[in-house]
Design an enzyme around this catalytic site. Structure first.
Site, PDB file in Angstrom:
ATOM      1  CG  HIS A 141      -0.368   0.308   2.522  1.00  0.00           C
ATOM      2  ND1 HIS A 141      -0.056  -0.665   3.441  1.00  0.00           N
ATOM      3  CD2 HIS A 141      -0.017   1.475   3.110  1.00  0.00           C
ATOM      4  CE1 HIS A 141       0.454  -0.110   4.527  1.00  0.00           C
ATOM      5  NE2 HIS A 141       0.481   1.198   4.351  1.00  0.00           N
ATOM      6  CG  ASP A 171      -0.087  -4.050   2.667  1.00  0.00           C
ATOM      7  OD1 ASP A 171       0.211  -3.532   1.575  1.00  0.00           O
ATOM      8  OD2 ASP A 171      -0.317  -3.389   3.692  1.00  0.00           O
ATOM      9  N   GLY A 246       3.579   6.674   7.973  1.00  0.00           N
ATOM     10  CA  GLY A 246       4.955   6.818   7.517  1.00  0.00           C
ATOM     11  C   GLY A 246       5.836   5.695   7.999  1.00  0.00           C
ATOM     12  CG  ASN A 247       6.624   4.251  12.017  1.00  0.00           C
ATOM     13  OD1 ASN A 247       6.117   5.073  12.766  1.00  0.00           O
ATOM     14  ND2 ASN A 247       7.922   3.965  12.045  1.00  0.00           N
ATOM     15  CB  SER A 248       3.259   1.798   6.197  1.00  0.00           C
ATOM     16  OG  SER A 248       2.095   1.990   6.942  1.00  0.00           O
ATOM     17  CG  LEU A 304     -10.229 -25.553  -0.012  1.00  0.00           C
ATOM     18  CD1 LEU A 304      -9.582 -26.927  -0.244  1.00  0.00           C
ATOM     19  CD2 LEU A 304     -10.418 -25.303   1.479  1.00  0.00           C
ATOM     20  N   GLY A 305     -11.072 -23.502  -3.259  1.00  0.00           N
ATOM     21  CA  GLY A 305     -12.328 -23.543  -3.975  1.00  0.00           C
ATOM     22  C   GLY A 305     -13.546 -23.613  -3.073  1.00  0.00           C
ATOM     23  CB  VAL A 306     -14.483 -23.558   0.226  1.00  0.00           C
ATOM     24  CG1 VAL A 306     -14.308 -25.038  -0.062  1.00  0.00           C
ATOM     25  CG2 VAL A 306     -13.315 -23.019   1.045  1.00  0.00           C
TER      26      VAL A 306
END
Length: 499
Positions: A141, A171, A246-248, A304-306
């Site tokens: 992000h 992310d 800003g720490n991200s 998995l398809g669920v």
């Protein structure tokens, strides 16, 4: 006044001044003597009571050792922390700037749109080097939808950067920049060994360049947190080390100077400042996908398809699952991995390859970490019975995961609780299962089911409770699907959906 009189007056003034000085001197001497005597020693006693506090040497040694440990962590890791500056350009409708534009709109041929530049800032950490190329780990992000990226190092230099690859579901993003300068690489730790109460040191650029390369300290407040923003599938560390905008993308470091997490988001009543609720992606989540991101630019997640659903207390009781932890498969993709392996709607998945599943997010993360083409054993609870199914995992793509036409059956139902009966103004003898949601494009939507309907039968089988509903869905004798249901005052039967 003659000279004699002037001299006489001046002598009198000097005499008086000397007399005042002598009296003041004797007074101070008397006061000093009085204070030094036992009877007048209040000041002396006050001073004697201010004895210096002696800090125990062993306590100082411990504190000094801890302080030197923090100093060492900073010296080891902070030089590998970078500032990530970004520029985003968005094309927007230009504003009217003249009276003519305001009243009549832009003149023919005039540009009606313009580019708007917005700047952002985040953090990152250098984790790999190949020749003169350095690789920086940050959050997706931080660099999402950006057109320009600059890497700022602690020595004040800036370098243009490129996006190597991203993983939006976790992310994560990897950037690269070229430099002949030598930069230290951060040491990646083992986040599986992190415990609540461990030291946690956050590094980065809170609130922009004004406070860049800051270090804050706290502890790991919790592990295994879920529910990150934007559909993030990580389980997070929670920390009270101060993390702000800003720490991200910056590192969360342990007392050994090893990176144990990547700072990602904060929880705050205002959405802005830190209130001691910061969250970091465990570094082992990163290490599982790091090579894929660098080599291919993306991540091949398992599928998995669920479609999963969190069950509240009433639904857990209705399905006989009270006290269990896991994830409910409310829908199954026809022909998908789970369906081929034998998993059906209503199955409650409690373990994968012996790993106990805590909740829905934990199952999504566990399946995502399985390489496409590999098989895993899924343990499920079905009507009180424990069953094992071996499932060969497929690769997840957005198109496959969004193909609701394959969702079986395509609706979510609830038993008629007292709250639902009251909201629908139903009497106590009303029957059926309340349809709370119909998924667009699914078989149930195609044959006309709507939210608020009450299902009374499925493929001709009467259903009065959730176990009966899912039991009827598992019947493989028919390749069709149809419902008997009540809508308003009318009792109806749906058309038949043929698989």
């Amino acid at each position: 006044m003659n000279l004699k009189e002037k001299l006489s007056s001046k002598s009198f003034f000097v005499f008086n001044l000397l007399l005042v000085g002598i009296i003041f001197g004797f007074s101070m001497a008397f006061l000093s003597f009085s204070c030094s005597t036992p009877g007048g020693g209040s000041v002396a006693r006050a001073q004697e009571s201010l004895n210096p506090v002696i800090i125990p040497a062993d306590a100082l040694a411990v504190a000094d050792g801890l302080q030197r440990a923090f100093n060492g962590v900073v010296e080891k890791t902070l030089p590998s922390v970078v500032e990530v500056s970004t520029v985003s350009v968005q094309r927007r409708q230009s504003q009217n700037n003249t009276p003519w534009d305001f009243f009549f709109g832009p003149r023919q041929g005039e540009e009606q749109e313009r580019d708007y530049r917005s700047q952002g800032i985040g953090s990152g950490v250098i984790i790999r080097q190949e020749g003169n190329t350095y690789y920086v780990l940050t959050n997706n992000h931080v660099i999402e939808r950006t057109t320009e990226i600059l890497i700022g190092t602690r020595d004040g230099h800036e370098y243009p950067a490129e996006i190597v690859g991203t993983d939006a579901r976790r992310d994560l993003a990897i950037l690269s920049f070229d430099s002949q300068e030598l930069f230290p690489l951060a040491e990646l730790g083992d986040s599986d060994r992190v415990k609540v109460g461990d030291w946690a040191i956050a590094m980065g650029n809170p609130l922009g360049s004004q406070f860049n390369f800051s270090v804050t300290m706290g502890i790991v407040s919790a592990v295994g947190r879920t529910g990150g923003p934007g559909g993030n599938i990580n389980d997070f560390f929670q920390t009270d080390a101060s993390i702000n905008q800003g720490n991200s993308g910056g590192p969360l470091v342990n007392i050994q100077g090893e990176v144990i997490g990547i700072n990602t988001w904060i929880a705050s009543p205002t959405g802005g400042g830190n209130v001691g609720l910061g969250f970091a992606i465990p570094i082992n989540n990163v290490k599982r996908v790091l090579d894929d991101i660098i080599s291919t630019g993306n991540v091949r997640d398992g599928w998995l398809g669920v479609q999963l659903m969190d069950l509240d207390r009433d639904l857990m009781a209705a399905l006989g699952l009270t006290g269990l932890r896991g994830a409910s498969a409310s829908q199954v993709f026809l022909g998908g991995p789970a369906y081929r392996g034998g998993i059906r709607p209503g199955d409650y998945i409690v373990a994968v390859d012996g790993i106990e599943i805590r909740n829905t997010n934990h199952l999504i993360q566990t399946v995502g970490n399985i390489r496409p083409g590999d098989s895993a054993v899924f343990q499920v609870i079905r009507e009180g019975e424990t069953l094992d199914f071996t499932v060969r995992i497929d690769i997840r793509t957005d198109d496959v995961a969004a193909d609701s036409a394959r969702l079986w059956p395509g609706l979510i139902v609830f038993p008629l609780t007292e709250q639902i009966r009251n909201s629908l103004e139903l009497d106590r003898n009303a029957q059926g299962l309340y349809v709370s949601q119909v998924l667009a494009g699914s078989p149930a939507a195609i044959i006309g089911l709507q939210r608020g309907d009450r299902i009374t039968s499925l493929n001709g089988i009467l259903v009065n409770d959730l176990p009966g509903f899912y039991r009827a869905l598992r019947e493989e004798t028919s390749r069709e699907l149809w419902f008997g249901f009540i809508r308003g005052e009318s009792t109806l039967e749906s058309p038949r959906f043929r698989r």
